[in-house]
Write a protein that holds these residues in place. Sequence first.
Motif, mmCIF file in Angstrom:
data_model
loop_
_atom_site.group_PDB
_atom_site.id
_atom_site.type_symbol
_atom_site.label_atom_id
_atom_site.label_comp_id
_atom_site.label_asym_id
_atom_site.label_seq_id
_atom_site.Cartn_x
_atom_site.Cartn_y
_atom_site.Cartn_z
ATOM 1 N N ILE A 85 0.913 -1.196 -0.342
ATOM 2 C CA ILE A 85 0.019 -0.071 -0.071
ATOM 3 C C ILE A 85 0.778 1.101 0.154
ATOM 4 C CG2 ILE A 85 -0.359 -0.332 2.714
ATOM 5 C CD1 ILE A 85 -3.258 1.222 2.200
ATOM 6 N N ALA A 86 0.668 2.176 -0.935
ATOM 7 C CA ALA A 86 1.376 3.519 -0.924
ATOM 8 C C ALA A 86 2.994 3.121 -0.943
ATOM 9 C CB ALA A 86 1.024 4.309 0.021
ATOM 10 N N GLY A 87 3.508 2.155 -1.613
ATOM 11 C CA GLY A 87 4.686 1.726 -1.676
ATOM 12 C C GLY A 87 5.266 0.959 -0.658
ATOM 13 N N ILE A 88 4.689 0.625 0.586
ATOM 14 C CA ILE A 88 4.920 0.060 1.560
ATOM 15 C C ILE A 88 4.679 -1.534 1.204
ATOM 16 C CG2 ILE A 88 4.451 -0.649 3.957
ATOM 17 C CD1 ILE A 88 3.469 2.126 4.317
ATOM 18 N N HIS A 127 2.683 7.531 6.739
ATOM 19 C CA HIS A 127 3.479 7.646 5.398
ATOM 20 C C HIS A 127 2.510 8.099 4.322
ATOM 21 C CE1 HIS A 127 5.605 6.406 1.898
ATOM 22 N NE2 HIS A 127 4.781 5.667 1.368
ATOM 23 N N ILE A 128 1.344 7.671 4.175
ATOM 24 C CA ILE A 128 0.415 8.587 3.166
ATOM 25 C C ILE A 128 0.143 9.866 3.375
ATOM 26 C CG2 ILE A 128 -1.998 8.430 2.170
ATOM 27 C CD1 ILE A 128 -2.012 5.363 2.913
ATOM 28 N N LEU A 129 -0.042 10.242 4.651
ATOM 29 C CA LEU A 129 -0.374 11.774 5.002
ATOM 30 C C LEU A 129 0.997 12.577 5.049
ATOM 31 C CD1 LEU A 129 -2.133 11.562 8.395
ATOM 32 C CD2 LEU A 129 -3.194 12.157 6.126
ATOM 33 N N ASN A 130 2.267 11.938 5.049
ATOM 34 C CA ASN A 130 3.289 12.617 4.737
ATOM 35 C C ASN A 130 4.042 12.565 3.234
ATOM 36 O OD1 ASN A 130 4.012 13.433 7.199
ATOM 37 N ND2 ASN A 130 4.704 11.665 7.941
ATOM 38 N N SER A 131 3.248 11.542 2.403
ATOM 39 C CA SER A 131 3.843 11.367 1.148
ATOM 40 C C SER A 131 2.797 11.868 -0.021
ATOM 41 C CB SER A 131 4.371 10.085 1.149
ATOM 42 O OG SER A 131 3.468 9.271 1.042
ATOM 43 N N THR A 132 1.633 12.174 0.213
ATOM 44 C CA THR A 132 0.802 12.532 -0.760
ATOM 45 C C THR A 132 -0.067 13.998 -0.401
ATOM 46 O OG1 THR A 132 -1.095 11.189 0.353
ATOM 47 C CG2 THR A 132 0.384 10.228 -1.412
ATOM 48 N N LYS A 133 -0.565 14.529 -1.234
ATOM 49 C CA LYS A 133 -1.498 15.401 -0.860
ATOM 50 C C LYS A 133 -2.828 15.199 -1.451
ATOM 51 C CE LYS A 133 1.919 18.764 -2.118
ATOM 52 N NZ LYS A 133 2.513 19.657 -3.165
ATOM 53 N N ILE A 143 -3.030 0.339 -3.721
ATOM 54 C CA ILE A 143 -3.108 -1.019 -2.716
ATOM 55 C C ILE A 143 -3.259 -2.141 -3.437
ATOM 56 C CG2 ILE A 143 -5.698 -0.720 -2.214
ATOM 57 C CD1 ILE A 143 -5.130 -1.775 0.401
ATOM 58 N N LYS A 144 -2.373 -2.924 -3.212
ATOM 59 C CA LYS A 144 -2.316 -4.406 -3.943
ATOM 60 C C LYS A 144 -2.919 -5.338 -2.642
ATOM 61 C CE LYS A 144 0.937 -6.332 -6.654
ATOM 62 N NZ LYS A 144 0.193 -6.750 -7.671
#
Length: 184
Positions: free
Chosen positions: A140-143, A155-161, A168-169
């Motif tokens: 998810i989101a590169g994780i 991670h999502i809040l800090n890396s996306t707007k 998501i896989k």
Amino acid sequence: TKRATVTNVEAGSAAAAAKLQRGDEILSANGQPLVSVADFQWILHNMPGTGGEIALKVRRAGREGDLTLNLADGWRKKTDYGWRVSTWDLRRIALGGMILEPDPAGNSPTGLHVKNAGRYGNHAVARKAGVRPDDKVLAIAGIVGKATEAEVITHILNSTKKGQPVTIKVKRGGREMDFLYKTQ
């Protein structure tokens, strides 16, 4: 009644390192008497995310003593804050309304599965994209490695707007599927 009584200490945790034990009553933290869980939450809220010490006054088997709880650098990012009311909005914004929990079978690369995917309004974004409860989260989101729900949200809040896509896989019934939803 006993207040702030330790019910469990996880091996390897900061509480275990501080030598807290099941049944200990925490009387105060950094000098703040603990009347309710909100008092300890206030102490944690005012601690820096870069770590620090919390001086605890405890009662064990009728005797009072002092312990020190050491918070590691970055402790906020590893903390489970799913119990907070504000988490519902974070889940809506970053996860499209999903609730992620540890995978009970333990066979997900991230260690997570979808406990729930919201059904209504802005909490249904991930479900509308195709995500379903019990999906195993492969990425998810590169994780792609082990993570907690809090780490994924951070991670999502800090890396996306707002409005940016999140991939998501998941694995469902032996099939791998990719979905895309937008942050809010």
